[in-house]
Design a protein around this motif. Structure first.
Motif, PDB file in Angstrom:
ATOM      1  N   ILE A 162       0.831  -1.213   0.000  1.00 28.89           N
ATOM      2  CA  ILE A 162       0.000   0.000   0.000  1.00 28.89           C
ATOM      3  C   ILE A 162       0.861   1.256   0.000  1.00 28.89           C
ATOM      4  O   ILE A 162       0.640   2.181  -0.795  1.00 28.89           O
ATOM      5  CB  ILE A 162      -0.955  -0.011   1.204  1.00 28.89           C
ATOM      6  N   TYR A 163       1.866   1.297   0.870  1.00 24.75           N
ATOM      7  CA  TYR A 163       2.674   2.517   0.975  1.00 24.75           C
ATOM      8  C   TYR A 163       3.557   2.722  -0.240  1.00 24.75           C
ATOM      9  O   TYR A 163       3.791   3.863  -0.666  1.00 24.75           O
ATOM     10  CB  TYR A 163       3.473   2.497   2.275  1.00 24.75           C
ATOM     11  N   LEU A 216      -9.393  -9.425   5.031  1.00 28.50           N
ATOM     12  CA  LEU A 216     -10.391  -9.631   3.981  1.00 28.50           C
ATOM     13  C   LEU A 216      -9.815 -10.441   2.821  1.00 28.50           C
ATOM     14  O   LEU A 216     -10.506 -11.277   2.229  1.00 28.50           O
ATOM     15  CB  LEU A 216     -10.909  -8.285   3.486  1.00 28.50           C
ATOM     16  N   CYS A 217      -8.543 -10.234   2.522  1.00 24.67           N
ATOM     17  CA  CYS A 217      -7.895 -11.015   1.467  1.00 24.67           C
ATOM     18  C   CYS A 217      -7.699 -12.467   1.897  1.00 24.67           C
ATOM     19  O   CYS A 217      -7.768 -13.382   1.061  1.00 24.67           O
ATOM     20  CB  CYS A 217      -6.563 -10.382   1.085  1.00 24.67           C
ATOM     21  N   LEU A 304      -4.031 -11.424  -4.170  1.00 19.15           N
ATOM     22  CA  LEU A 304      -5.291 -10.681  -4.198  1.00 19.15           C
ATOM     23  C   LEU A 304      -5.077  -9.213  -3.820  1.00 19.15           C
ATOM     24  O   LEU A 304      -5.626  -8.309  -4.456  1.00 19.15           O
ATOM     25  CB  LEU A 304      -6.298 -11.323  -3.248  1.00 19.15           C
ATOM     26  N   ALA A 305      -4.282  -8.982  -2.783  1.00 21.91           N
ATOM     27  CA  ALA A 305      -4.010  -7.606  -2.353  1.00 21.91           C
ATOM     28  C   ALA A 305      -3.272  -6.833  -3.440  1.00 21.91           C
ATOM     29  O   ALA A 305      -3.567  -5.654  -3.697  1.00 21.91           O
ATOM     30  CB  ALA A 305      -3.196  -7.614  -1.059  1.00 21.91           C
ATOM     31  N   LEU A 306      -2.309  -7.493  -4.086  1.00 23.94           N
ATOM     32  CA  LEU A 306      -1.572  -6.842  -5.174  1.00 23.94           C
ATOM     33  C   LEU A 306      -2.511  -6.443  -6.294  1.00 23.94           C
ATOM     34  O   LEU A 306      -2.477  -5.290  -6.774  1.00 23.94           O
ATOM     35  CB  LEU A 306      -0.494  -7.790  -5.704  1.00 23.94           C
ATOM     36  N   ALA A 307      -3.364  -7.368  -6.733  1.00 28.61           N
ATOM     37  CA  ALA A 307      -4.290  -7.082  -7.831  1.00 28.61           C
ATOM     38  C   ALA A 307      -5.262  -5.963  -7.461  1.00 28.61           C
ATOM     39  O   ALA A 307      -5.505  -5.040  -8.252  1.00 28.61           O
ATOM     40  CB  ALA A 307      -5.056  -8.354  -8.197  1.00 28.61           C
ATOM     41  N   LEU A 308      -5.805  -6.032  -6.251  1.00 27.73           N
ATOM     42  CA  LEU A 308      -6.785  -5.035  -5.822  1.00 27.73           C
ATOM     43  C   LEU A 308      -6.160  -3.655  -5.694  1.00 27.73           C
ATOM     44  O   LEU A 308      -6.703  -2.664  -6.207  1.00 27.73           O
ATOM     45  CB  LEU A 308      -7.399  -5.470  -4.491  1.00 27.73           C
ATOM     46  N   CYS A 309      -5.026  -3.570  -5.021  1.00 27.81           N
ATOM     47  CA  CYS A 309      -4.406  -2.259  -4.782  1.00 27.81           C
ATOM     48  C   CYS A 309      -3.887  -1.630  -6.070  1.00 27.81           C
ATOM     49  O   CYS A 309      -4.008  -0.409  -6.265  1.00 27.81           O
ATOM     50  CB  CYS A 309      -3.271  -2.401  -3.766  1.00 27.81           C
ATOM     51  N   CYS A 310      -3.325  -2.448  -6.963  1.00 29.90           N
ATOM     52  CA  CYS A 310      -2.861  -1.908  -8.245  1.00 29.90           C
ATOM     53  C   CYS A 310      -4.044  -1.419  -9.080  1.00 29.90           C
ATOM     54  O   CYS A 310      -3.954  -0.368  -9.736  1.00 29.90           O
ATOM     55  CB  CYS A 310      -2.073  -2.971  -9.007  1.00 29.90           C
ATOM     56  N   ALA A 311      -5.139  -2.164  -9.035  1.00 31.72           N
ATOM     57  CA  ALA A 311      -6.330  -1.753  -9.781  1.00 31.72           C
ATOM     58  C   ALA A 311      -6.875  -0.427  -9.253  1.00 31.72           C
ATOM     59  O   ALA A 311      -7.268   0.453 -10.031  1.00 31.72           O
ATOM     60  CB  ALA A 311      -7.394  -2.840  -9.689  1.00 31.72           C
ATOM     61  N   VAL A 312      -6.877  -0.274  -7.939  1.00 29.98           N
ATOM     62  CA  VAL A 312      -7.355   0.982  -7.335  1.00 29.98           C
ATOM     63  C   VAL A 312      -6.459   2.141  -7.750  1.00 29.98           C
ATOM     64  O   VAL A 312      -6.949   3.218  -8.128  1.00 29.98           O
ATOM     65  CB  VAL A 312      -7.418   0.860  -5.805  1.00 29.98           C
TER      66      VAL A 312
END
Length: 318
Positions: A162-163, A216-217, A304-312
């Motif tokens: 995230i950071y 959540l992931c 999942l976190a990588l895909a979600l955060c990059c998409a955001v």
């Protein structure tokens, strides 16, 4: 786009290569800076509560400031020479900041050791946990490994992710400084209760949102791995706030629910028993294969976190 690509490349390099032992790790430099600053501040400030709390704040500001400023200036200098050179350096730093593969390898190390004997399991898990391990049963060794993998999904993967997506490797290094400060001085004991108070509180703040995203992931990852994601969600909602830390119980409760086991409970630190909440229901005894299942959960949640955060990030850039 460049920052997103650098983070994704760093994640891929970590997956392929892990932490290179032949290369000086920047977190080691942060640790040395913390040790030097602690010695200096203990000489400058009297050992009174208020003075030590203030010294701890100074320690945090200096260490985090240096940890951000050095990579920021280096990357700016390299990008001024050549944009691709700056991108490459940013990607390498992102690679070194991620700890997904080393976390997986730590779990596998404990799994192989406990498979050999309880004593070997105790020796192996002692490398990765802060609790006393000499008297742990086989079940205690397995639980310690599972809890460490689940909790460090936040510290080693999701928080840095995230950071770094917000501010590249410099902000990722600032986060690693926050986390390293907590691990070195954020103890509730006579030596660090006051000096480490500020660092411990800031670690809680920096990990607040990432810990919940990590949980959540894990729940979503449990569904992907055909584990019990409904139980993971139920136990997460019920037990996530039982831990004294506002963040540690998030991932541990979700993991316990997915595996149908109970985690947490009392543990010994520096010869003293610490009362800790339990997460999940003891529907079955833990087994050493739970370590491998937790590694799989951690890996699935990381992707999942990588895909979600990059998409955001890419969506916000439009």
């Amino acid at each position: 786009m460049a920052v997103t690509c650098a983070v994704m490349l760093g994640f891929a390099l970590d997956a392929l290569l892990g932490d290179p032992r032949w290369f000086p790790h920047p977190v080691c430099a942060v640790g040395k800076l913390i040790s030097c600053m602690e010695k200096l501040l203990r000489r400058l400030f009297p050992p009174r509560k208020g003075a030590m709390i203030f010294a701890g704040a100074v320690l945090w500001i200096v260490v985090c400031g240096v940890s951000f400023a050095v990579p920021f200036l280096v990357l700016r200098f390299l990008s001024g020479i050549n944009l691709w050179l700056g991108f490459a350096a940013n990607s390498i730093l992102c690679w070194l900041i991620f700890a997904r593969k080393s976390l997986s390898e730590a779990g596998q190390h404990v799994y192989r050791a406990v498979k050999e004997s309880v004593e070997e399991g105790r020796k192996a898990v002692a490398w990765y946990v802060g609790r006393d391990t000499a008297a742990l049963s086989e079940e205690g060794v397995i639980k310690a490994a599972v809890e460490t993998i689940a909790e460090n999904l936040t510290d080693g993967v999701v928080s840095p992710l995230i950071y770094m997506l917000i501010g590249g490797a410099p902000l990722g290094m600032l986060y690693k400084a926050v986390n390293t400060l907590d691990s070195m001085v954020g103890y509730h004991n006579e030596k660090y209760e006051n000096l480490g108070k500020f660092s411990a509180k800031m670690d809680d703040i920096f990990n607040f949102i990432p810990a919940r995203l990590s949980a959540l992931c894990i729940i979503a990852g449990a569904g992907m791995l055909r584990l019990d994601n409904r139980s993971a969600l139920r136990i997460y909602r019920r037990d996530r706030n039982l831990h004294k830390s506002p963040n540690a119980g998030q991932t541990e409760s979700a993991c316990a629910g997915a595996l149908h086991i109970q985690l947490g409970g009392d543990a010994s630190y520096f010869g003293k028993t610490v009362r800790k909440a339990a997460f999940g229901d003891p529907l079955r005894r833990v087994d050493r294969t739970d370590i491998l299942a937790t590694i799989d959960l951690m890996n699935a949640a990381s992707v999942l976190a990588l895909a979600l955060c990059c998409a955001v990030r890419l969506t916000l850039q439009r």
